[in-house]
Design a protein around this motif. Structure first.
Motif, PDB file in Angstrom:
ATOM      1  N   GLU A 112      80.887  69.817-101.489  1.00 58.86           N
ATOM      2  CA  GLU A 112      79.816  71.013-101.051  1.00 58.86           C
ATOM      3  C   GLU A 112      79.517  70.623 -99.548  1.00 58.86           C
ATOM      4  O   GLU A 112      79.256  69.416 -98.920  1.00 58.86           O
ATOM      5  CB  GLU A 112      78.652  70.867-101.959  1.00 58.86           C
ATOM      6  CG  GLU A 112      77.713  69.556-102.086  1.00 58.86           C
ATOM      7  CD  GLU A 112      76.637  69.743-102.856  1.00 58.86           C
ATOM      8  OE1 GLU A 112      75.851  70.581-102.599  1.00 58.86           O
ATOM      9  OE2 GLU A 112      76.503  68.758-103.584  1.00 58.86           O
ATOM     10  N   MET A 113      79.184  71.709 -98.759  1.00 60.51           N
ATOM     11  CA  MET A 113      78.902  71.416 -97.465  1.00 60.51           C
ATOM     12  C   MET A 113      77.906  72.816 -97.114  1.00 60.51           C
ATOM     13  O   MET A 113      78.020  73.812 -97.925  1.00 60.51           O
ATOM     14  CB  MET A 113      80.255  71.465 -96.411  1.00 60.51           C
ATOM     15  CG  MET A 113      81.109  72.867 -96.711  1.00 60.51           C
ATOM     16  SD  MET A 113      82.493  72.965 -95.555  1.00 60.51           S
ATOM     17  CE  MET A 113      81.836  73.033 -93.966  1.00 60.51           C
ATOM     18  N   VAL A 114      76.950  72.615 -96.047  1.00 56.73           N
ATOM     19  CA  VAL A 114      76.070  73.595 -95.861  1.00 56.73           C
ATOM     20  C   VAL A 114      75.721  73.472 -94.223  1.00 56.73           C
ATOM     21  O   VAL A 114      76.065  72.182 -93.729  1.00 56.73           O
ATOM     22  CB  VAL A 114      74.785  73.350 -96.578  1.00 56.73           C
ATOM     23  CG1 VAL A 114      74.189  71.920 -95.954  1.00 56.73           C
ATOM     24  CG2 VAL A 114      74.033  74.492 -96.394  1.00 56.73           C
ATOM     25  N   GLU A 115      75.431  74.608 -93.753  1.00 50.60           N
ATOM     26  CA  GLU A 115      74.913  74.414 -92.212  1.00 50.60           C
ATOM     27  C   GLU A 115      73.433  73.991 -92.197  1.00 50.60           C
ATOM     28  O   GLU A 115      72.701  74.890 -93.124  1.00 50.60           O
ATOM     29  CB  GLU A 115      75.375  75.867 -91.526  1.00 50.60           C
ATOM     30  CG  GLU A 115      75.036  75.704 -90.073  1.00 50.60           C
ATOM     31  CD  GLU A 115      75.446  76.764 -89.150  1.00 50.60           C
ATOM     32  OE1 GLU A 115      75.618  76.856 -87.945  1.00 50.60           O
ATOM     33  OE2 GLU A 115      75.819  77.745 -89.993  1.00 50.60           O
ATOM     34  N   ALA A 116      73.065  73.262 -91.431  1.00 51.29           N
ATOM     35  CA  ALA A 116      71.634  72.687 -91.638  1.00 51.29           C
ATOM     36  C   ALA A 116      70.709  72.661 -90.291  1.00 51.29           C
ATOM     37  O   ALA A 116      71.623  72.380 -89.371  1.00 51.29           O
ATOM     38  CB  ALA A 116      71.784  71.583 -92.364  1.00 51.29           C
TER      39      ALA A 116
END
Length: 328
Positions: free
Chosen positions: A152-156
């Motif tokens: 899982e990856m996300v822009e933070a």
């Protein structure tokens, strides 16, 4: 408008594009023009209100300089609010049209622009890979499996807000991408990889960012190239040293240099905890961006190539973790 496949990850997508995206472009373009017109209408209404404010403030106070300033503020706020509202609605439509076919094509992959499922940073914070923040914003969350590896990856965007009222100050501490990637083996001890900023720099980093990783014993990994850039810390240094062979450290260096954007090595932090690999890439490059209302949808192909390259990022990282040359 045809889609030309340019990279291995896009192979076969032209047919999907022709079937699921191209037939919707005319309707999308009409939607874009409608949103643009609506934003313009509300902008004009804002200017009308601004003229009323100008006349009212000027006539009541006699201060026409203040009246002009007040009118400009009202007009500017009205224009920004109307454009932002319409732009948000427009982006929901274009992302909702394009991303499902892309994810279906890639397989075992889901995308959530608003990151409504969130992203747990608790373990990354425990390892002190991330600075102490009290405000956060997440977007563009991707979850899936590649090579039997869950990720899982996300822009933070992580911030710290201090003070209140006129003394309130918000500072950006991190802006970039966060990853949690499953490992085929279990790390024998918690391990953290942080940028080596020299003796004094490391102590200051520990004080101001709370990088507790440097509170764990330092690990001598016997890799001069890696140790020129990073420091490794672990609860059990001997176990960590055995877990991180030179080839694996070579691949971590490659991830930092090739995927860290303009910040390169300076923007990477990594950690291992049980069967999870955590990665933080502090980078400012756009991620999964489509053109705004000012760009016609008939020019979407270059943006789709960029989206595929962004979607391939996690695959390249997983390939490196498996010890392979990164795929494109």
């Amino acid at each position: 408008m045809a889609f030309t496949e340019k990279s291995p990850i896009e192979a076969g997508f032209a047919a999907v594009y022709n079937e699921r995206i191209a037939p919707k472009l005319d309707a999308l373009e009409a939607e874009r023009l409608n949103h643009t017109a609506t934003a313009g209408k509300w902008r004009n209404i804002g200017f009308g209100v601004a003229l009323v404010v100008l006349a009212a403030v000027g006539l009541l106070s006699g201060n026409w300089v203040a009246a002009v300033i007040a009118a400009l503020v009202v007009a500017a706020i009205g224009a920004m609010v109307s454009y932002s509202s319409q732009s948000g609605s427009w982006k929901e439509k274009i992302y909702g049209t394009v991303m499902p076919p892309v994810c279906d094509f890639l397989g075992d992959c889901s995308y959530d622009r608003k990151a409504s499922a969130g992203f747990s940073t608790s373990r990354m914070r425990d390892l002190k890979m991330l600075p102490g923040y009290n405000q956060s914003a997440f977007s563009d969350r991707i979850e899936g499996t590649y090579r039997d590896t869950a990720f899982e990856m996300v822009e933070a965007h992580l911030m710290r807000t201090q003070g209140s009222g006129s003394d309130r100050k918000t500072t950006t501490l991190f802006r970039g991408l966060l990853f949690r990637i499953g490992m085929p083996m279990t790390a024998p001890t918690p391990i953290v990889v942080l940028r080596d900023r020299g003796g004094v720099g490391n102590r200051l980093a520990s004080m101001f960012t709370g990088e507790k990783g440097r509170g764990m014993p330092k690990v001598d990994v016997d890799h001069p190239g890696f140790e020129e850039v990073f420091e490794v810390h672990a609860e059990d240094p001997a176990a960590a040293r055995a877990f991180l062979p030179p080839l694996f450290l070579d691949n971590l260096l490659t991830i930092a240099r090739e995927e860290g954007g303009s910040k390169g090595e300076d923007g990477m932090r990594a950690g291992f905890d049980e069967s999870d690999f955590y990665l933080a890439l502090d980078r400012r490059e756009p991620f999964l961006e489509f053109g705004g209302m000012g760009s016609t949808v008939y020019e979407i192909e270059p943006q789709l190539h960029e989206v595929f390259d962004d979607m391939a990022l996690v695959r390249r990282i997983i390939d490196r973790l498996h010890g392979d040359a990164a795929s494109r």
